[in-house]
Enzyme design. Structure first.
Site, mmCIF file in Angstrom:
data_model
loop_
_atom_site.group_PDB
_atom_site.id
_atom_site.type_symbol
_atom_site.label_atom_id
_atom_site.label_comp_id
_atom_site.label_asym_id
_atom_site.label_seq_id
_atom_site.Cartn_x
_atom_site.Cartn_y
_atom_site.Cartn_z
ATOM 1 N N PHE A 1 2.257 8.389 -1.047
ATOM 2 C CA PHE A 1 1.501 7.140 -0.949
ATOM 3 C C PHE A 1 0.051 7.359 -1.308
ATOM 4 O O PHE A 1 -0.748 6.511 -1.235
ATOM 5 C CB PHE A 1 1.634 6.543 0.464
ATOM 6 C CG PHE A 1 3.076 6.433 0.910
ATOM 7 C CD1 PHE A 1 4.041 5.991 0.018
ATOM 8 C CD2 PHE A 1 3.463 6.780 2.181
ATOM 9 C CE1 PHE A 1 5.365 5.912 0.398
ATOM 10 C CE2 PHE A 1 4.783 6.699 2.575
ATOM 11 C CZ PHE A 1 5.744 6.265 1.675
ATOM 12 N N TRP B 1 0.848 -1.207 0.000
ATOM 13 C CA TRP B 1 0.000 0.000 0.000
ATOM 14 C C TRP B 1 0.876 1.247 0.000
ATOM 15 O O TRP B 1 0.566 2.244 -0.640
ATOM 16 C CB TRP B 1 -0.897 -0.005 1.239
ATOM 17 C CG TRP B 1 -1.762 1.211 1.375
ATOM 18 C CD1 TRP B 1 -3.007 1.391 0.871
ATOM 19 C CD2 TRP B 1 -1.441 2.439 2.072
ATOM 20 N NE1 TRP B 1 -3.495 2.632 1.204
ATOM 21 C CE2 TRP B 1 -2.545 3.296 1.941
ATOM 22 C CE3 TRP B 1 -0.337 2.886 2.796
ATOM 23 C CZ2 TRP B 1 -2.576 4.571 2.500
ATOM 24 C CZ3 TRP B 1 -0.349 4.151 3.342
ATOM 25 C CH2 TRP B 1 -1.475 4.974 3.192
ATOM 26 N N HIS B 2 2.017 1.150 0.704
ATOM 27 C CA HIS B 2 2.865 2.332 0.816
ATOM 28 C C HIS B 2 3.568 2.673 -0.490
ATOM 29 O O HIS B 2 3.841 3.843 -0.750
ATOM 30 C CB HIS B 2 3.904 2.145 1.930
ATOM 31 C CG HIS B 2 3.333 2.360 3.288
ATOM 32 N ND1 HIS B 2 2.663 1.372 3.980
ATOM 33 C CD2 HIS B 2 3.293 3.455 4.089
ATOM 34 C CE1 HIS B 2 2.263 1.857 5.139
ATOM 35 N NE2 HIS B 2 2.613 3.109 5.227
ATOM 36 N N GLY B 3 3.881 1.703 -1.286
ATOM 37 C CA GLY B 3 4.557 2.029 -2.529
ATOM 38 C C GLY B 3 4.763 0.826 -3.410
ATOM 39 O O GLY B 3 4.796 -0.305 -2.939
#
Lengths: 490, 306
Positions: free
Chosen positions: A490, A322-324
């Site tokens: 993000f 989800w973050h990257g």
């Protein structure tokens, strides 16, 4: 529009003024206009994406409510998920996914040409998509009824303080607050202002000051190996905390000033004595989102020990992703999941050892040791988060362990990494302030409440002094390349 | 109602306190050298109206290179050195325009070291900030417009220097609070920035550069404005280049411009021996004359061009 920009400092009072001046019924429409303006300041075209996500989940919610058949409801919610996650995938993970696919196919000697085109990652897409999806699932679960007023729902998805980096709000909490404008309250405005000032301290005084050191070291690990990287990694853990906590608290403060309560996103995470405890205080809105909409649907801890640990790993791997769109984020998430799995598995051993050696786990020394170990584990995982990709992360790791230069900790070499002696010492002083504030928070003592309880004139002097302090010691202005918030990407 | 009024008064009080604090810190943290340049400007503004006959303008080469005390003590001529650090050509124009607000000099000398450089579209820094000591008038508005365009944020940094200079807290020391030279000091030295330090330099390879350059159209436009002001006021205008360690690339362009516009240009590199400048004794650093060198140059200019 960055919170740490003059534009925002002009934007917010104007929004507040008009919000409280227009007729009550018009106030939410005004907030909607302001929120879209806020977003379009970054990229006007991408407001269409926001609108698309809003429309899909709004219509989805209405359709789900009108359908009595569970299977049709499931189909609608799945469709909404596919469309929203499709948007997210295309803009965030297309090239990452295509890269993986190309590599897999090339192993089977199949060549695949990935079309070349430029995609700019829309700011905040992961946040607003998750918030909108949370709403759809809530309606499906009948936790809330579908919102009938499109504009109110659009405001729920786009509410400017939390639009681009959270907190990811729950529909059951935020939607009812958008119904009626509260009366302007000096108390709420003061509290909001205090929170915002604290957020600005974290961002422009601490995070952006630490960033200078961290960027210098990570940008030139050949010249700054060994303990330079150790110190930079420790500081990065604090930088990202201040950066994200700073953003969140400014968001909470800005919303508070217009009479809307947002959830607290952090609760002294670095004072936790276990990795699980850390995650209870870190990015709370996302952690609880994953708990409610992924971990529990996967079975949570109800399907046996193995599934519990597997579910934890899945949640953390997805959280990393989800973050990257990079394996380094997946490794970061995986490490944090692994820490917890190992922690759970070793808990009986740990408890037995405590019993055998009669270790009082409530002793402050024990808590400090556990806190340091937790910080070290979490901080080590930040190394993968900070490096721009997996290869860089391992090369940084190699540079960190290849040189023993512990002398740099006391021979003043640290003053040559972007921050001079006074700036470096001032940074340590500010970290001490942060630690003190977090300890107070953990003990249930709210500093800003004490400040707000002072006499009127004293309060004025305190606020003015804080403003001058921030403008003197903050990192901002034309001579300085203003840093965006880390979580904006993000 | 009373409660609300008290609250509003509290907000105003907080805002006033904050602004005062910001202005105070800005004053404290602006660069030491800026404060000195500002003191020099303030010294000029304290001169009696229409009391100055000869004025000198230009960058630090003029400010540190012309000892106006020589005119007072040896020639009994009233003069003022209105040069300053970082005077680009449009800054010089601003200073000349400012000078004419209170004075009607008969002779003006302009150092041409940075005649081809114009400050424009730049961020606020010490080079611009010291002009805060000049009050608002059309010439200053034009100068600021050159520097900042329509960027109101840059204007904000000009009037609230803390925004620009706040990082200076880390280099603050007791000397930062007391500028090396006060306004009274510059009144005494008639604007000149004196120094008797000696740094030995070698001038043998210095002078006009082999390859000469032409002025930019923008620089010529500024020079035209200077010529125009002097013509309108009947002032004799003399451009000159003070010797330094380096190669001057605009000697030919300056000569040509002076001839075309009916004014004088003196390239002092050509008169180093005649003036008696000695690299061993007459410089405070490689770029600037000291008291001894400045006195020699001043005498030469007065004796030959006034």
């Amino acid at each position: 529009m960055l919170f740490n920009s003059l534009n925002f400092l002009i934007f917010l009072p104007i929004v507040m003024l008009i919000y409280f001046l227009v007729p009550k019924k018009a106030s939410k429409y005004w907030l909607l206009v302001a929120s879209y303006y806020f977003y379009m300041n970054w990229n006007a075209k991408y407001a269409l994406l926001l609108l698309a996500s809003t429309t899909v989940t709004y219509v989805g919610g209405l359709l789900i409510e009108r359908q009595s058949k569970k299977s049709v409801q499931k189909l609608i919610v799945s469709l909404s998920l596919v469309i929203n996650l499709g948007i997210l995938f295309f803009f965030k993970y297309f090239f990452f996914g295509a890269g993986i696919l190309t590599r897999i196919l090339s192993m089977a000697h199949i060549n695949m040409n990935v079309p070349e085109f430029d995609i700019i990652l829309p700011v905040g897409i992961s946040f607003y998509v998750f918030q909108a999806l949370g709403y759809t699932i809530d309606v499906y679960r009948k936790d809330i009824s579908a919102e009938k007023n499109f504009f109110k729902y659009a405001l729920f998805v786009s509410f400017f303080p939390q639009l681009v980096a959270g907190p990811i709000e729950r529909s059951s909490k935020l939607l009812p607050q958008l119904d009626e404008r509260k009366k302007f309250s000096f108390e709420a405005a003061e509290k909001g202002l205090m929170l915002m000032l604290w957020g600005f301290f974290l961002k422009i005084v601490l995070a952006d000051r630490i960033a200078i050191f961290v960027d210098s070291v990570y940008g030139d690990t050949a010249n700054y190996p060994g303990f330079f990287i150790v110190v930079a990694t420790i500081l990065f853990g604090i930088q990202i905390y201040c950066d994200f906590y700073g953003y969140s608290i400014i968001a909470v403060g800005a919303a508070k000033m217009i009479g809307i309560d947002l959830m607290e996103n952090f609760n002294a995470p670095y004072l936790a004595t276990s990795v699980a405890g850390f995650w209870k205080g870190w990015h709370i809105s996302l952690t609880t989102w994953f708990r409610d909409y992924l971990y529990i649907p996967l079975g949570g801890n109800k399907k046996g020990k193995f599934r519990t640990q597997l579910n934890k790993m899945i949640v953390f791997l997805v959280s990393g992703l989800w973050h990257g769109a990079s394996f380094s984020y997946v490794i970061w998430g995986g490490l944090n999941g692994l820490y917890q799995v190992i922690g759970s598995l070793l808990r009986p051993v740990k408890e037995k050892l405590c019993r055998v050696f009669r270790i009082n786990r409530e002793l402050i020394v024990n808590k400090i040791i556990c806190g340091i170990v937790t910080f070290a584990l979490v901080d080590f995982s930040w190394l993968f988060f900070r490096a721009k990709d997996t290869a860089s992360a391992f090369s940084v790791l190699k540079a960190m362990v290849s040189v023993n230069n512990i002398n740099i900790l006391y021979d003043k070499s640290l003053f040559g990494c972007g921050l001079n002696k006074w700036n470096f010492l001032f940074m340590l002083f500010c970290i001490a302030i942060l630690l003190f504030a977090d300890i107070c928070k953990k003990k249930g003592y709210v500093i800003h409440r004490t400040l707000l309880a002072q006499k009127g004139w004293l309060k004025c002097i305190i606020i003015a002094a804080v403003v001058v302090f921030l403008l003197t010691f903050g990192k901002y202005g034309p001579a300085y390349d203003a840093n965006s918030f880390i979580y904006f990407q993000f | 109602m009373k409660k609300i009024l008290i609250r509003i008064a509290g907000c105003v009080f907080t805002a006033v306190l904050s602004i005062l604090g910001v202005l105070l810190m800005g004053r404290l943290l602006n660069p030491e050298s800026t404060s000195e340049s500002m003191n020099s400007i303030k010294a000029f503004h304290s001169m009696e109206e229409n009391s100055i006959d000869v004025m000198f303008f230009g960058s630090s080469h003029a400010w540190k290179g012309i000892d106006t005390r020589v005119l007072r003590d040896e020639y009994n001529i009233s003069s003022f050195n209105y040069g300053g650090n970082w005077q680009r050509i449009n800054t010089t124009l601003l200073f000349i325009r400012d000078a004419y607000r209170t004075q009607t000099p008969k002779v003006i000398f302009v150092d041409t070291y940075v005649a081809n450089e114009k400050l424009q579209n730049c961020n606020m820094d010490g080079q611009i900030y010291y002009t805060r000591a000049i009050s608002d008038f059309y010439g200053k508005r034009e100068f600021l417009n050159d520097c900042f365009g329509n960027d109101w944020k840059k204007y904000g940094t000009y009037y609230f220097p803390l925004v620009m200079f706040h990082d200076n807290w880390a280099v603050l020391n007791k000397d930062s609070l007391i500028p090396y030279r006060s306004k009274a000091g510059y009144i005494e030295s008639l604007g000149y920035d004196p120094s008797n330090e000696i740094v030995s330099i070698d001038l043998s390879d210095s002078g006009a550069a082999d390859v000469q350059k032409d002025f930019d159209a923008e620089a010529i436009a500024e020079l035209d404005k200077i010529v125009d002001i002097c013509n309108k006021n009947g002032t004799k205008l003399i451009f000159y280049t003070c010797p330094y360690v380096g190669r001057y690339e605009y000697a030919d362009a300056m000569q040509k411009y002076a001839e075309e516009n009916g004014c004088t240009y003196v390239n002092l590199f050509e008169y180093v021996d005649e003036i008696g400048i000695d690299g061993a004794t007459d410089f405070r650093d490689s770029q600037h004359l000291n008291d001894s060198g400045a006195a020699k140059v001043t005498r030469f200019l007065v004796d030959n061009y006034m």
